[in-house]
Design a protein around this motif. Structure first.
Motif, PDB file in Angstrom:
ATOM      1  N   GLY A  16       0.796  -1.216   0.000  1.00 58.83           N
ATOM      2  CA  GLY A  16       0.000   0.000   0.000  1.00 58.83           C
ATOM      3  C   GLY A  16       0.829   1.267   0.000  1.00 58.83           C
ATOM      4  O   GLY A  16       0.296   2.365   0.169  1.00 58.83           O
ATOM      5  N   ASP A  17       2.138   1.125  -0.226  1.00 56.68           N
ATOM      6  CA  ASP A  17       3.031   2.283  -0.260  1.00 56.68           C
ATOM      7  C   ASP A  17       3.012   2.996  -1.606  1.00 56.68           C
ATOM      8  O   ASP A  17       3.483   4.123  -1.714  1.00 56.68           O
ATOM      9  CB  ASP A  17       4.469   1.856   0.045  1.00 56.68           C
ATOM     10  N   ARG A  18       2.521   2.308  -2.633  1.00 58.81           N
ATOM     11  CA  ARG A  18       2.474   2.861  -3.981  1.00 58.81           C
ATOM     12  C   ARG A  18       1.202   2.383  -4.649  1.00 58.81           C
ATOM     13  O   ARG A  18       0.812   1.223  -4.504  1.00 58.81           O
ATOM     14  CB  ARG A  18       3.709   2.390  -4.767  1.00 58.81           C
ATOM     15  N   GLU A  19       0.565   3.277  -5.376  1.00 56.77           N
ATOM     16  CA  GLU A  19      -0.637   2.895  -6.123  1.00 56.77           C
ATOM     17  C   GLU A  19      -0.246   2.012  -7.302  1.00 56.77           C
ATOM     18  O   GLU A  19       0.740   2.275  -7.996  1.00 56.77           O
ATOM     19  CB  GLU A  19      -1.341   4.155  -6.632  1.00 56.77           C
ATOM     20  N   ASP A  20      -1.018   0.963  -7.514  1.00 60.06           N
ATOM     21  CA  ASP A  20      -0.797   0.096  -8.673  1.00 60.06           C
ATOM     22  C   ASP A  20      -1.347   0.800  -9.908  1.00 60.06           C
ATOM     23  O   ASP A  20      -2.560   0.943 -10.060  1.00 60.06           O
ATOM     24  CB  ASP A  20      -1.492  -1.244  -8.470  1.00 60.06           C
ATOM     25  N   LEU A  21      -0.464   1.232 -10.783  1.00 68.12           N
ATOM     26  CA  LEU A  21      -0.878   1.873 -12.024  1.00 68.12           C
ATOM     27  C   LEU A  21      -0.759   0.931 -13.216  1.00 68.12           C
ATOM     28  O   LEU A  21      -1.500   1.055 -14.183  1.00 68.12           O
ATOM     29  CB  LEU A  21      -0.044   3.137 -12.273  1.00 68.12           C
ATOM     30  N   SER A  22       0.182  -0.001 -13.152  1.00 71.85           N
ATOM     31  CA  SER A  22       0.399  -0.884 -14.302  1.00 71.85           C
ATOM     32  C   SER A  22      -0.721  -1.901 -14.474  1.00 71.85           C
ATOM     33  O   SER A  22      -1.184  -2.128 -15.595  1.00 71.85           O
ATOM     34  CB  SER A  22       1.753  -1.579 -14.207  1.00 71.85           C
ATOM     35  N   GLY A  23      -1.175  -2.518 -13.395  1.00 73.81           N
ATOM     36  CA  GLY A  23      -2.257  -3.501 -13.507  1.00 73.81           C
ATOM     37  C   GLY A  23      -3.508  -2.921 -14.142  1.00 73.81           C
ATOM     38  O   GLY A  23      -4.027  -3.476 -15.124  1.00 73.81           O
ATOM     39  N   PRO A  24      -4.015  -1.784 -13.632  1.00 73.58           N
ATOM     40  CA  PRO A  24      -5.189  -1.178 -14.263  1.00 73.58           C
ATOM     41  C   PRO A  24      -4.939  -0.734 -15.708  1.00 73.58           C
ATOM     42  O   PRO A  24      -5.829  -0.851 -16.547  1.00 73.58           O
ATOM     43  CB  PRO A  24      -5.494   0.023 -13.362  1.00 73.58           C
ATOM     44  N   ALA A  25      -3.734  -0.254 -16.008  1.00 73.82           N
ATOM     45  CA  ALA A  25      -3.432   0.159 -17.388  1.00 73.82           C
ATOM     46  C   ALA A  25      -3.477  -1.042 -18.330  1.00 73.82           C
ATOM     47  O   ALA A  25      -4.028  -0.960 -19.437  1.00 73.82           O
ATOM     48  CB  ALA A  25      -2.066   0.844 -17.454  1.00 73.82           C
ATOM     49  N   VAL A  26      -2.931  -2.170 -17.896  1.00 71.12           N
ATOM     50  CA  VAL A  26      -2.958  -3.393 -18.696  1.00 71.12           C
ATOM     51  C   VAL A  26      -4.394  -3.887 -18.848  1.00 71.12           C
ATOM     52  O   VAL A  26      -4.818  -4.259 -19.951  1.00 71.12           O
ATOM     53  CB  VAL A  26      -2.051  -4.469 -18.061  1.00 71.12           C
ATOM     54  N   ALA A  27      -5.149  -3.886 -17.758  1.00 71.69           N
ATOM     55  CA  ALA A  27      -6.544  -4.331 -17.821  1.00 71.69           C
ATOM     56  C   ALA A  27      -7.359  -3.463 -18.768  1.00 71.69           C
ATOM     57  O   ALA A  27      -8.162  -3.976 -19.562  1.00 71.69           O
ATOM     58  CB  ALA A  27      -7.159  -4.328 -16.419  1.00 71.69           C
ATOM     59  N   ASP A  28      -7.148  -2.145 -18.710  1.00 72.87           N
ATOM     60  CA  ASP A  28      -7.867  -1.238 -19.618  1.00 72.87           C
ATOM     61  C   ASP A  28      -7.537  -1.537 -21.068  1.00 72.87           C
ATOM     62  O   ASP A  28      -8.427  -1.542 -21.930  1.00 72.87           O
ATOM     63  CB  ASP A  28      -7.528   0.221 -19.302  1.00 72.87           C
ATOM     64  N   ARG A  29      -6.260  -1.797 -21.358  1.00 70.87           N
ATOM     65  CA  ARG A  29      -5.849  -2.067 -22.755  1.00 70.87           C
ATOM     66  C   ARG A  29      -6.429  -3.392 -23.234  1.00 70.87           C
ATOM     67  O   ARG A  29      -6.874  -3.519 -24.376  1.00 70.87           O
ATOM     68  CB  ARG A  29      -4.323  -2.058 -22.873  1.00 70.87           C
ATOM     69  N   LEU A  30      -6.422  -4.400 -22.365  1.00 67.61           N
ATOM     70  CA  LEU A  30      -7.019  -5.690 -22.732  1.00 67.61           C
ATOM     71  C   LEU A  30      -8.521  -5.562 -22.946  1.00 67.61           C
ATOM     72  O   LEU A  30      -9.071  -6.133 -23.888  1.00 67.61           O
ATOM     73  CB  LEU A  30      -6.722  -6.738 -21.652  1.00 67.61           C
ATOM     74  N   ASP A  31      -9.175  -4.802 -22.078  1.00 71.74           N
ATOM     75  CA  ASP A  31     -10.615  -4.571 -22.220  1.00 71.74           C
ATOM     76  C   ASP A  31     -10.912  -3.904 -23.561  1.00 71.74           C
ATOM     77  O   ASP A  31     -11.838  -4.306 -24.272  1.00 71.74           O
ATOM     78  CB  ASP A  31     -11.115  -3.716 -21.057  1.00 71.74           C
ATOM     79  N   ALA A  32     -10.107  -2.910 -23.923  1.00 75.55           N
ATOM     80  CA  ALA A  32     -10.300  -2.217 -25.203  1.00 75.55           C
ATOM     81  C   ALA A  32     -10.085  -3.153 -26.387  1.00 75.55           C
ATOM     82  O   ALA A  32     -10.661  -2.944 -27.458  1.00 75.55           O
ATOM     83  CB  ALA A  32      -9.355  -1.015 -25.293  1.00 75.55           C
ATOM     84  N   ALA A  33      -9.290  -4.198 -26.187  1.00 75.20           N
ATOM     85  CA  ALA A  33      -9.023  -5.168 -27.252  1.00 75.20           C
ATOM     86  C   ALA A  33     -10.058  -6.295 -27.267  1.00 75.20           C
ATOM     87  O   ALA A  33      -9.931  -7.233 -28.056  1.00 75.20           O
ATOM     88  CB  ALA A  33      -7.621  -5.747 -27.085  1.00 75.20           C
ATOM     89  N   GLY A  34     -11.054  -6.210 -26.395  1.00 78.84           N
ATOM     90  CA  GLY A  34     -12.131  -7.185 -26.423  1.00 78.84           C
ATOM     91  C   GLY A  34     -12.037  -8.300 -25.395  1.00 78.84           C
ATOM     92  O   GLY A  34     -12.855  -9.229 -25.412  1.00 78.84           O
ATOM     93  N   PHE A  35     -11.074  -8.243 -24.500  1.00 74.75           N
ATOM     94  CA  PHE A  35     -10.969  -9.252 -23.461  1.00 74.75           C
ATOM     95  C   PHE A  35     -11.916  -8.904 -22.316  1.00 74.75           C
ATOM     96  O   PHE A  35     -12.071  -7.733 -21.980  1.00 74.75           O
ATOM     97  CB  PHE A  35      -9.540  -9.333 -22.911  1.00 74.75           C
ATOM     98  N   HIS A  36     -12.515  -9.924 -21.723  1.00 70.44           N
ATOM     99  CA  HIS A  36     -13.322  -9.734 -20.522  1.00 70.44           C
ATOM    100  C   HIS A  36     -12.396  -9.960 -19.326  1.00 70.44           C
ATOM    101  O   HIS A  36     -11.828 -11.046 -19.169  1.00 70.44           O
ATOM    102  CB  HIS A  36     -14.489 -10.714 -20.485  1.00 70.44           C
ATOM    103  N   ILE A  37     -12.218  -8.937 -18.498  1.00 72.88           N
ATOM    104  CA  ILE A  37     -11.314  -9.029 -17.358  1.00 72.88           C
ATOM    105  C   ILE A  37     -12.037  -9.762 -16.227  1.00 72.88           C
ATOM    106  O   ILE A  37     -13.016  -9.270 -15.681  1.00 72.88           O
ATOM    107  CB  ILE A  37     -10.835  -7.631 -16.909  1.00 72.88           C
ATOM    108  N   GLN A  38     -11.541 -10.946 -15.894  1.00 72.52           N
ATOM    109  CA  GLN A  38     -12.148 -11.803 -14.884  1.00 72.52           C
ATOM    110  C   GLN A  38     -11.744 -11.412 -13.470  1.00 72.52           C
ATOM    111  O   GLN A  38     -12.390 -11.836 -12.513  1.00 72.52           O
ATOM    112  CB  GLN A  38     -11.745 -13.263 -15.113  1.00 72.52           C
TER     113      GLN A  38
END
Length: 165
Positions: A16-38
């Motif tokens: 909790g010392d740093r906000e996770d920015l990479s995970g959400p960025a990857v999930a957003d890009r996958l979502d935009a490519a048509g993947f359903h984020i489980q």
């Protein structure tokens, strides 16, 4: 429908010392490519937690993407854990990500991310920085549907496949 789970490997995000920015960025890009984020998870750079997170995700998604732990620091062990859980490695995908990354930064040569399979699931390691993670993902994004199809047993090489070559 293609499904994905994103796992961030980061001691500081897990604490909790740093906000996770990479995970959400990857999930957003996958979502935009048509993947359903489980789902998504954040784990520390600890062998057992990384392995458990990957193995938990494998039966629930076509694609498991990790972000982080691919560098050369002592705690960067995501590729070693990925190698342990994969049945096959797909070296060309890792090479493609590094080759594209080198167009943006010479530091891409230090990324040790792997791509492999376990059962019918594709496992892909990305760097921990949001920019590096998304750029690496985009370098191979067009390959992912075909790889997932192959893992699902769709191995026909009809006219559509031949036209792509």
């Amino acid at each position: 429908m293609r499904t994905a789970i994103v796992i961030t490997v980061s001691d500081s995000a897990f604490a909790g010392d740093r906000e996770d920015l990479s995970g959400p960025a990857v999930a957003d890009r996958l979502d935009a490519a048509g993947f359903h984020i489980q789902g998504s998870a954040i784990v520390p750079d600890e062998r057992a937690q990384i392995k458990d997170a990957i193995l938990d995700a494998v039966p629930r998604a076509n694609l498991v993407v990790t972000s982080g732990g691919t560098g050369i620091a002592h705690r960067d062990i995501t590729p070693e854990v990925t190698r342990e859980v994969c049945e096959k490695l797909i070296e060309g995908v890792s090479e493609q990500m590094r080759a594209q990354g080198l167009k943006h930064t010479p530091l891409a040569a230090l990324s040790r991310g792997l791509c492999g399979t376990r059962g019918n699931t594709l496992i892909l390691n990305l760097p921990g920085s949001p920019k590096g993670a998304v750029e690496s993902l985009e370098a191979v994004l067009d390959l992912l549907p075909h790889m997932i199809d192959l893992l699902q047993g769709k191995t026909g090489h009809g006219e559509a496949s031949a036209a792509k070559r």
